[in-house]
Design an enzyme around this catalytic site. Structure first.
Site, PDB file in Angstrom:
ATOM      1  N   ASN A  38       0.804  -1.225   0.000  1.00 28.17           N
ATOM      2  CA  ASN A  38       0.000   0.000   0.000  1.00 28.17           C
ATOM      3  C   ASN A  38       0.838   1.277   0.000  1.00 28.17           C
ATOM      4  O   ASN A  38       0.342   2.329  -0.366  1.00 28.17           O
ATOM      5  CB  ASN A  38      -0.956   0.006   1.198  1.00 28.17           C
ATOM      6  CG  ASN A  38      -0.297  -0.416   2.480  1.00 28.17           C
ATOM      7  OD1 ASN A  38       0.233  -1.523   2.581  1.00 28.17           O
ATOM      8  ND2 ASN A  38      -0.299   0.443   3.467  1.00 28.17           N
ATOM      9  N   GLY A  51     -13.966  -2.999  -0.484  1.00 26.30           N
ATOM     10  CA  GLY A  51     -14.784  -2.282  -1.461  1.00 26.30           C
ATOM     11  C   GLY A  51     -14.370  -0.845  -1.764  1.00 26.30           C
ATOM     12  O   GLY A  51     -14.424  -0.397  -2.906  1.00 26.30           O
ATOM     13  N   HIS A  52     -13.940  -0.108  -0.732  1.00 24.94           N
ATOM     14  CA  HIS A  52     -13.712   1.334  -0.943  1.00 24.94           C
ATOM     15  C   HIS A  52     -12.414   1.641  -1.689  1.00 24.94           C
ATOM     16  O   HIS A  52     -12.121   2.800  -1.967  1.00 24.94           O
ATOM     17  CB  HIS A  52     -13.762   2.085   0.393  1.00 24.94           C
ATOM     18  CG  HIS A  52     -12.607   1.838   1.313  1.00 24.94           C
ATOM     19  ND1 HIS A  52     -11.619   2.778   1.524  1.00 24.94           N
ATOM     20  CD2 HIS A  52     -12.280   0.776   2.083  1.00 24.94           C
ATOM     21  CE1 HIS A  52     -10.752   2.300   2.402  1.00 24.94           C
ATOM     22  NE2 HIS A  52     -11.124   1.094   2.754  1.00 24.94           N
ATOM     23  N   CYS A 100      -3.080   4.662   5.782  1.00 26.43           N
ATOM     24  CA  CYS A 100      -3.644   3.741   6.767  1.00 26.43           C
ATOM     25  C   CYS A 100      -3.110   4.049   8.156  1.00 26.43           C
ATOM     26  O   CYS A 100      -3.713   3.696   9.145  1.00 26.43           O
ATOM     27  CB  CYS A 100      -3.300   2.299   6.431  1.00 26.43           C
ATOM     28  SG  CYS A 100      -4.190   1.710   5.030  1.00 26.43           S
TER      29      CYS A 100
HETATM   30  N1  PLP Z   1      -4.581  -4.137   3.660  1.00 27.31           N
HETATM   31  C1  PLP Z   1      -4.039  -3.178   2.886  1.00 27.31           C
HETATM   32  C2  PLP Z   1      -2.891  -3.527   1.994  1.00 27.31           C
HETATM   33  C3  PLP Z   1      -4.558  -1.884   2.898  1.00 27.31           C
HETATM   34  O1  PLP Z   1      -4.018  -0.939   2.119  1.00 27.31           O
HETATM   35  C4  PLP Z   1      -5.659  -1.595   3.756  1.00 27.31           C
HETATM   36  C5  PLP Z   1      -6.199  -0.229   3.829  1.00 27.31           C
HETATM   37  O2  PLP Z   1      -5.653   0.728   3.355  1.00 27.31           O
HETATM   38  C6  PLP Z   1      -6.208  -2.649   4.525  1.00 27.31           C
HETATM   39  C7  PLP Z   1      -5.627  -3.891   4.462  1.00 27.31           C
HETATM   40  C8  PLP Z   1      -7.374  -2.412   5.411  1.00 27.31           C
HETATM   41  O3  PLP Z   1      -8.548  -2.348   4.679  1.00 27.31           O
HETATM   42  P1  PLP Z   1      -9.895  -1.714   5.302  1.00 27.31           P
HETATM   43  O4  PLP Z   1      -9.625  -0.273   5.507  1.00 27.31           O
HETATM   44  O5  PLP Z   1     -10.953  -1.986   4.312  1.00 27.31           O
HETATM   45  O6  PLP Z   1     -10.166  -2.422   6.572  1.00 27.31           O
END
Ligand code: PLP
Length: 379
Positions: free
Chosen positions: A149, A198-199, A323
Protein backbone atom coordinates in the site's frame (compact mmCIF):
# COMPACT_ATOMS: atom_id res chain seq x y z
CA UNK A 1 -9.72 19.71 -5.58
CA UNK A 2 -7.29 17.33 -7.25
CA UNK A 3 -7.33 13.88 -5.66
CA UNK A 4 -4.14 11.80 -5.75
CA UNK A 5 -4.72 9.46 -2.80
CA UNK A 6 -6.55 6.52 -4.34
CA UNK A 7 -4.65 3.99 -2.23
CA UNK A 8 -6.23 5.53 0.86
CA UNK A 9 -9.72 5.37 -0.57
CA UNK A 10 -11.68 6.06 -3.75
CA UNK A 11 -14.90 7.95 -4.43
CA UNK A 12 -17.94 5.74 -4.89
CA UNK A 13 -18.90 5.49 -8.57
CA UNK A 14 -22.25 7.23 -9.28
CA UNK A 15 -23.56 3.98 -10.85
CA UNK A 16 -22.69 2.19 -7.61
CA UNK A 17 -24.59 4.69 -5.54
CA UNK A 18 -27.62 4.32 -7.83
CA UNK A 19 -27.52 0.56 -7.46
CA UNK A 20 -27.28 0.82 -3.68
CA UNK A 21 -30.01 3.38 -3.03
CA UNK A 22 -33.10 1.10 -3.27
CA UNK A 23 -31.72 -1.08 -0.49
CA UNK A 24 -32.23 1.67 2.08
CA UNK A 25 -35.90 2.55 1.45
CA UNK A 26 -37.61 0.22 -1.02
CA UNK A 27 -35.79 -3.07 -0.67
CA UNK A 28 -34.63 -2.94 2.94
CA UNK A 29 -35.71 -6.50 3.75
CA UNK A 30 -33.37 -8.77 5.66
CA UNK A 31 -31.81 -11.24 3.22
CA UNK A 32 -32.29 -14.02 5.76
CA UNK A 33 -36.10 -13.59 5.67
CA UNK A 34 -38.09 -16.13 3.72
CA UNK A 35 -40.76 -13.76 2.37
CA UNK A 36 -40.42 -12.18 -1.08
CA UNK A 37 -39.34 -8.81 0.28
CA UNK A 38 -36.21 -10.30 1.83
CA UNK A 39 -35.55 -12.47 -1.18
CA UNK A 40 -34.93 -9.47 -3.45
CA UNK A 41 -32.07 -8.40 -1.21
CA UNK A 42 -30.74 -11.94 -1.14
CA UNK A 43 -30.86 -12.23 -4.93
CA UNK A 44 -28.92 -9.02 -5.46
CA UNK A 45 -26.38 -10.09 -2.88
CA UNK A 46 -25.88 -13.37 -4.71
CA UNK A 47 -25.41 -11.47 -7.96
CA UNK A 48 -22.62 -9.49 -6.32
CA UNK A 49 -21.04 -12.70 -5.03
CA UNK A 50 -21.08 -14.18 -8.51
CA UNK A 51 -19.52 -11.07 -10.03
CA UNK A 52 -16.73 -10.93 -7.46
CA UNK A 53 -16.02 -14.64 -7.79
CA UNK A 54 -15.73 -14.30 -11.54
CA UNK A 55 -13.31 -11.40 -11.25
CA UNK A 56 -10.70 -13.58 -9.49
CA UNK A 57 -11.45 -16.92 -11.13
CA UNK A 58 -13.20 -18.31 -8.04
CA UNK A 59 -16.50 -20.07 -7.46
CA UNK A 60 -19.43 -18.11 -6.10
CA UNK A 61 -19.51 -20.33 -3.00
CA UNK A 62 -15.94 -19.34 -2.16
CA UNK A 63 -16.70 -15.63 -1.57
CA UNK A 64 -17.61 -14.41 1.92
CA UNK A 65 -18.60 -10.82 2.64
CA UNK A 66 -16.89 -8.95 5.47
CA UNK A 67 -16.74 -5.41 6.83
CA UNK A 68 -13.57 -4.70 4.84
CA UNK A 69 -9.94 -5.66 4.39
CA UNK A 70 -9.04 -5.57 8.08
CA UNK A 71 -11.69 -8.10 9.04
CA UNK A 72 -10.80 -10.37 6.12
CA UNK A 73 -7.09 -10.34 7.09
CA UNK A 74 -7.85 -10.95 10.77
CA UNK A 75 -10.23 -13.77 9.94
CA UNK A 76 -7.85 -15.59 7.58
CA UNK A 77 -4.87 -15.38 9.93
CA UNK A 78 -6.45 -15.84 13.36
CA UNK A 79 -8.72 -18.69 12.41
CA UNK A 80 -6.11 -20.55 10.35
CA UNK A 81 -3.85 -20.33 13.39
CA UNK A 82 -6.55 -21.60 15.72
CA UNK A 83 -7.73 -24.39 13.45
CA UNK A 84 -4.24 -25.74 12.76
CA UNK A 85 -2.63 -25.34 16.17
CA UNK A 86 -2.26 -29.09 16.61
CA UNK A 87 -0.32 -29.24 13.35
CA UNK A 88 1.99 -26.35 14.08
CA UNK A 89 2.33 -22.83 15.34
CA UNK A 90 4.60 -21.24 12.75
CA UNK A 91 3.49 -18.53 10.34
CA UNK A 92 5.47 -16.79 7.60
CA UNK A 93 4.77 -13.24 6.50
CA UNK A 94 6.78 -10.28 5.24
CA UNK A 95 8.08 -7.25 7.12
CA UNK A 96 6.16 -4.84 4.87
CA UNK A 97 2.58 -6.04 5.39
CA UNK A 98 -0.26 -3.72 6.32
CA UNK A 99 -0.90 -3.39 10.06
CA UNK A 100 -4.05 -5.48 9.65
CA UNK A 101 -1.66 -8.40 9.07
CA UNK A 102 1.34 -7.34 11.16
CA UNK A 103 -0.62 -6.60 14.32
CA UNK A 104 -2.63 -9.80 13.95
CA UNK A 105 0.63 -11.74 13.70
CA UNK A 106 2.00 -9.87 16.72
CA UNK A 107 -1.11 -10.86 18.66
CA UNK A 108 -0.50 -14.51 17.76
CA UNK A 109 3.14 -14.22 18.87
CA UNK A 110 1.92 -13.09 22.28
CA UNK A 111 -0.21 -16.21 22.34
CA UNK A 112 2.39 -18.86 21.71
CA UNK A 113 2.82 -18.76 17.92
CA UNK A 114 6.06 -18.07 16.08
CA UNK A 115 6.14 -15.69 13.15
CA UNK A 116 8.91 -15.31 10.57
CA UNK A 117 8.99 -11.85 8.99
CA UNK A 118 10.70 -12.18 5.64
CA UNK A 119 12.93 -9.27 4.68
CA UNK A 120 12.53 -7.48 1.35
CA UNK A 121 15.21 -6.18 -1.02
CA UNK A 122 15.73 -2.49 -1.84
CA UNK A 123 12.80 -2.68 -4.29
CA UNK A 124 10.45 -4.11 -1.68
CA UNK A 125 10.38 -7.65 -3.05
CA UNK A 126 10.61 -10.84 -1.00
CA UNK A 127 12.84 -13.67 -2.20
CA UNK A 128 11.03 -16.92 -2.97
CA UNK A 129 14.14 -18.94 -2.10
CA UNK A 130 14.31 -17.23 1.30
CA UNK A 131 10.66 -18.09 1.73
CA UNK A 132 11.44 -21.71 0.93
CA UNK A 133 14.24 -21.75 3.49
CA UNK A 134 11.93 -20.29 6.12
CA UNK A 135 9.38 -23.10 5.73
CA UNK A 136 9.43 -25.58 8.62
CA UNK A 137 7.65 -28.78 9.56
CA UNK A 138 5.29 -26.76 11.75
CA UNK A 139 4.54 -23.95 9.26
CA UNK A 140 0.77 -23.65 8.92
CA UNK A 141 0.32 -20.41 6.98
CA UNK A 142 2.09 -18.13 4.54
CA UNK A 143 0.51 -14.68 4.42
CA UNK A 144 2.13 -12.30 1.95
CA UNK A 145 0.47 -9.25 0.48
CA UNK A 146 -0.23 -9.12 -3.24
CA UNK A 147 0.90 -5.50 -3.53
CA UNK A 148 2.13 -2.98 -1.01
CA UNK A 149 0.00 0.00 0.00
CA UNK A 150 2.91 2.42 0.40
CA UNK A 151 5.38 1.69 -2.37
CA UNK A 152 3.14 -0.32 -4.70
CA UNK A 153 5.51 -3.27 -5.07
CA UNK A 154 3.79 -6.35 -6.52
CA UNK A 155 5.08 -9.62 -5.02
CA UNK A 156 5.79 -12.82 -7.01
CA UNK A 157 2.42 -14.22 -5.95
CA UNK A 158 2.30 -17.09 -8.42
CA UNK A 159 5.69 -18.46 -7.30
CA UNK A 160 4.70 -18.08 -3.66
CA UNK A 161 1.43 -19.89 -4.32
CA UNK A 162 3.14 -22.70 -6.21
CA UNK A 163 5.65 -23.20 -3.42
CA UNK A 164 2.96 -23.14 -0.73
CA UNK A 165 0.90 -25.63 -2.75
CA UNK A 166 3.89 -27.95 -3.23
CA UNK A 167 4.59 -27.90 0.51
CA UNK A 168 0.92 -28.26 1.48
CA UNK A 169 0.83 -24.97 3.38
CA UNK A 170 -2.11 -22.57 3.24
CA UNK A 171 -1.44 -19.34 1.38
CA UNK A 172 -3.32 -16.13 2.19
CA UNK A 173 -2.75 -12.87 0.33
CA UNK A 174 -3.90 -9.39 1.24
CA UNK A 175 -4.98 -8.10 -2.17
CA UNK A 176 -6.64 -4.91 -0.87
CA UNK A 177 -4.41 -2.72 -3.08
CA UNK A 178 -4.03 -5.12 -5.99
CA UNK A 179 -7.64 -6.08 -6.66
CA UNK A 180 -8.72 -4.74 -10.09
CA UNK A 181 -5.23 -3.31 -10.65
CA UNK A 182 -3.55 -6.66 -11.23
CA UNK A 183 -5.08 -9.63 -13.05
CA UNK A 184 -5.74 -12.03 -10.22
CA UNK A 185 -6.52 -15.70 -10.75
CA UNK A 186 -6.78 -17.70 -7.54
CA UNK A 187 -6.50 -20.98 -9.44
CA UNK A 188 -3.44 -20.18 -11.52
CA UNK A 189 -1.77 -18.46 -8.58
CA UNK A 190 -2.60 -21.21 -6.06
CA UNK A 191 -4.15 -18.77 -3.59
CA UNK A 192 -6.14 -20.34 -0.73
CA UNK A 193 -7.44 -17.13 0.83
CA UNK A 194 -7.58 -13.56 -0.48
CA UNK A 195 -8.71 -10.32 1.16
CA UNK A 196 -10.10 -7.23 -0.59
CA UNK A 197 -11.95 -4.07 0.37
CA UNK A 198 -14.78 -2.28 -1.46
CA UNK A 199 -13.71 1.33 -0.94
CA UNK A 200 -10.42 0.85 -2.78
CA UNK A 201 -12.12 0.28 -6.12
CA UNK A 202 -15.07 2.63 -6.38
CA UNK A 203 -17.31 0.78 -3.95
CA UNK A 204 -18.52 1.96 -0.54
CA UNK A 205 -16.56 1.88 2.72
CA UNK A 206 -17.17 -0.74 5.40
CA UNK A 207 -17.54 -3.72 3.09
CA UNK A 208 -15.06 -6.22 1.71
CA UNK A 209 -14.64 -9.90 1.05
CA UNK A 210 -12.55 -12.92 1.84
CA UNK A 211 -12.12 -15.61 -0.78
CA UNK A 212 -11.75 -19.01 0.89
CA UNK A 213 -10.82 -21.94 -1.34
CA UNK A 214 -13.38 -24.72 -1.24
CA UNK A 215 -12.36 -27.35 1.30
CA UNK A 216 -10.30 -24.94 3.43
CA UNK A 217 -11.30 -25.25 7.03
CA UNK A 218 -11.74 -21.75 8.37
CA UNK A 219 -14.11 -21.32 11.30
CA UNK A 220 -16.12 -18.16 11.81
CA UNK A 221 -14.36 -15.18 13.36
CA UNK A 222 -17.55 -13.78 14.86
CA UNK A 223 -20.04 -15.60 17.03
CA UNK A 224 -23.70 -15.05 16.27
CA UNK A 225 -26.20 -15.84 13.53
CA UNK A 226 -25.97 -18.35 10.70
CA UNK A 227 -25.31 -15.90 7.86
CA UNK A 228 -22.79 -16.65 5.11
CA UNK A 229 -23.22 -20.40 5.52
CA UNK A 230 -22.50 -20.07 9.25
CA UNK A 231 -19.08 -18.64 8.54
CA UNK A 232 -19.63 -14.94 9.06
CA UNK A 233 -22.26 -14.01 11.62
CA UNK A 234 -24.19 -10.76 11.44
CA UNK A 235 -26.88 -9.26 9.19
CA UNK A 236 -25.28 -8.57 5.86
CA UNK A 237 -24.48 -5.03 4.70
CA UNK A 238 -26.77 -5.55 1.71
CA UNK A 239 -26.44 -2.09 0.16
CA UNK A 240 -22.67 -2.21 0.63
CA UNK A 241 -22.39 -5.67 -0.88
CA UNK A 242 -24.55 -4.74 -3.86
CA UNK A 243 -22.48 -1.60 -4.35
CA UNK A 244 -19.21 -3.49 -4.10
CA UNK A 245 -20.48 -5.99 -6.68
CA UNK A 246 -21.34 -3.17 -9.07
CA UNK A 247 -17.94 -1.53 -8.53
CA UNK A 248 -16.29 -4.86 -9.25
CA UNK A 249 -18.26 -5.23 -12.49
CA UNK A 250 -17.30 -1.71 -13.61
CA UNK A 251 -13.66 -2.28 -12.69
CA UNK A 252 -13.52 -5.58 -14.51
CA UNK A 253 -15.14 -4.18 -17.64
CA UNK A 254 -12.77 -1.21 -17.77
CA UNK A 255 -9.70 -3.11 -16.58
CA UNK A 256 -7.53 -2.80 -19.71
CA UNK A 257 -8.47 0.79 -20.43
CA UNK A 258 -7.94 1.90 -16.81
CA UNK A 259 -4.66 0.00 -16.59
CA UNK A 260 -3.30 1.70 -19.69
CA UNK A 261 -4.49 5.14 -18.60
CA UNK A 262 -2.93 4.71 -15.18
CA UNK A 263 0.36 3.38 -16.54
CA UNK A 264 0.64 6.28 -18.98
CA UNK A 265 0.05 8.86 -16.24
CA UNK A 266 2.22 7.07 -13.68
CA UNK A 267 5.16 6.70 -16.05
CA UNK A 268 4.92 10.34 -17.12
CA UNK A 269 4.86 11.46 -13.51
CA UNK A 270 7.82 9.29 -12.53
CA UNK A 271 9.85 10.50 -15.49
CA UNK A 272 9.03 14.13 -14.82
CA UNK A 273 9.86 13.84 -11.13
CA UNK A 274 13.21 12.28 -11.95
CA UNK A 275 14.15 14.82 -14.59
CA UNK A 276 12.59 18.02 -13.31
CA UNK A 277 13.17 17.88 -9.55
CA UNK A 278 16.80 17.41 -8.53
CA UNK A 279 17.61 15.04 -5.64
CA UNK A 280 14.38 13.11 -5.87
CA UNK A 281 14.19 9.34 -5.77
CA UNK A 282 11.42 6.87 -6.51
CA UNK A 283 10.89 4.18 -3.85
CA UNK A 284 9.96 0.62 -4.79
CA UNK A 285 10.40 -1.46 -7.91
CA UNK A 286 9.90 0.40 -11.17
CA UNK A 287 8.83 -2.76 -13.01
CA UNK A 288 6.86 -4.78 -10.46
CA UNK A 289 4.70 -1.90 -9.36
CA UNK A 290 1.01 -1.07 -9.11
CA UNK A 291 -0.22 0.96 -12.09
CA UNK A 292 -1.25 3.98 -10.02
CA UNK A 293 1.52 4.21 -7.42
CA UNK A 294 4.27 6.82 -7.18
CA UNK A 295 6.22 6.98 -3.93
CA UNK A 296 8.90 9.63 -4.02
CA UNK A 297 11.56 11.06 -1.71
CA UNK A 298 12.64 14.66 -1.98
CA UNK A 299 15.92 14.93 -0.15
CA UNK A 300 16.15 17.69 2.49
CA UNK A 301 12.40 18.28 2.42
CA UNK A 302 9.86 17.75 5.20
CA UNK A 303 7.17 15.59 3.59
CA UNK A 304 4.48 16.76 6.01
CA UNK A 305 5.17 20.41 5.16
CA UNK A 306 5.00 19.60 1.47
CA UNK A 307 1.73 17.77 1.99
CA UNK A 308 0.20 20.76 3.76
CA UNK A 309 1.35 23.16 1.04
CA UNK A 310 -0.16 20.90 -1.60
CA UNK A 311 -3.33 20.71 0.46
CA UNK A 312 -3.57 24.49 0.47
CA UNK A 313 -3.31 24.35 -3.31
CA UNK A 314 -6.21 21.87 -3.32
CA UNK A 315 -4.11 18.78 -4.05
CA UNK A 316 -4.48 15.63 -1.91
CA UNK A 317 -1.47 13.32 -1.57
CA UNK A 318 -0.34 11.20 1.33
CA UNK A 319 2.80 11.07 3.40
CA UNK A 320 3.78 7.41 3.68
CA UNK A 321 0.69 5.28 4.17
CA UNK A 322 -2.69 6.86 4.85
CA UNK A 323 -3.64 3.74 6.77
CA UNK A 324 -1.39 4.95 9.58
CA UNK A 325 -1.30 8.69 9.02
CA UNK A 326 -2.46 9.24 12.59
CA UNK A 327 0.60 7.45 13.93
CA UNK A 328 3.85 9.30 14.34
CA UNK A 329 5.99 6.18 13.90
CA UNK A 330 8.27 5.97 10.90
CA UNK A 331 7.10 3.90 7.97
CA UNK A 332 8.17 0.28 8.51
CA UNK A 333 8.03 -0.23 4.75
CA UNK A 334 10.53 2.51 3.93
CA UNK A 335 12.77 1.26 6.72
CA UNK A 336 12.56 -2.28 5.36
CA UNK A 337 13.73 -1.20 1.90
CA UNK A 338 16.67 0.61 3.46
CA UNK A 339 15.71 4.26 3.02
CA UNK A 340 18.00 6.23 5.36
CA UNK A 341 16.07 7.72 8.32
CA UNK A 342 16.95 11.30 7.31
CA UNK A 343 15.23 10.77 3.96
CA UNK A 344 12.14 8.91 5.15
CA UNK A 345 10.60 12.19 6.30
CA UNK A 346 10.82 13.61 2.81
CA UNK A 347 8.56 10.97 1.31
CA UNK A 348 5.17 11.47 -0.25
CA UNK A 349 2.84 8.92 -1.84
CA UNK A 350 0.89 9.91 -4.93
CA UNK A 351 -1.70 7.34 -5.99
CA UNK A 352 -3.57 7.90 -9.21
CA UNK A 353 -7.06 6.96 -10.28
CA UNK A 354 -8.32 6.45 -13.81
CA UNK A 355 -10.32 9.67 -13.58
CA UNK A 356 -7.18 11.75 -13.05
CA UNK A 357 -5.92 13.65 -16.09
CA UNK A 358 -2.59 14.68 -17.59
CA UNK A 359 -3.55 18.30 -16.85
CA UNK A 360 -3.78 17.41 -13.18
CA UNK A 361 -0.31 15.85 -13.39
CA UNK A 362 0.93 19.13 -14.91
CA UNK A 363 -0.62 21.10 -12.04
CA UNK A 364 0.92 18.74 -9.50
CA UNK A 365 4.36 19.06 -11.09
CA UNK A 366 4.20 22.86 -11.22
CA UNK A 367 3.27 23.00 -7.54
CA UNK A 368 5.82 20.40 -6.49
CA UNK A 369 8.68 22.13 -8.27
CA UNK A 370 7.94 25.42 -6.55
CA UNK A 371 7.28 24.02 -3.09
CA UNK A 372 10.26 21.65 -3.03
CA UNK A 373 12.56 24.50 -4.03
CA UNK A 374 11.06 26.83 -1.39
CA UNK A 375 11.27 24.25 1.35
CA UNK A 376 14.87 23.50 0.48
CA UNK A 377 15.83 27.15 0.44
CA UNK A 378 14.32 27.58 3.89
CA UNK A 379 15.62 24.31 5.34
N1 PLP B 1 -4.58 -4.14 3.66
C1 PLP B 1 -4.04 -3.18 2.89
C2 PLP B 1 -2.89 -3.53 1.99
C3 PLP B 1 -4.56 -1.88 2.90
O1 PLP B 1 -4.02 -0.94 2.12
C4 PLP B 1 -5.66 -1.60 3.76
C5 PLP B 1 -6.20 -0.23 3.83
O2 PLP B 1 -5.65 0.73 3.35
C6 PLP B 1 -6.21 -2.65 4.52
C7 PLP B 1 -5.63 -3.89 4.46
C8 PLP B 1 -7.37 -2.41 5.41
O3 PLP B 1 -8.55 -2.35 4.68
P1 PLP B 1 -9.90 -1.71 5.30
O4 PLP B 1 -9.62 -0.27 5.51
O5 PLP B 1 -10.95 -1.99 4.31
O6 PLP B 1 -10.17 -2.42 6.57
Amino acid sequence: MIYFDHAATTGTYPEVLLEMTPFFRELYGNPSSIYEFGKAAKEMMERARKQIARSIGAKKEEIYFTSGGTEADNWAILKTAEKNREKGKHIITSGIEHHAVLRTCAFLERNGYEVTYLPVDENGLISVSELEQAIREDTILITIMYANNEIGTVQPVREIGELAGKKGILFHTDAVQAYLHEKIDVEKEHIDMLSASGHKFGGPKGVGFLYIREGTELPSLLRGGDQEKKRRAGTENVAGIVGMGKASAIGEKNFEENHETLLRMRNTLIERLQTEIPDSRINGSLEKRLDGNVNVIFKVVEGEALLLLLDMAGICVSSGSACNSSSKSTSHVLQAIGVPPEYIRGTIRITLGAENTMEEIDTLMENLKGYVQNLRENA
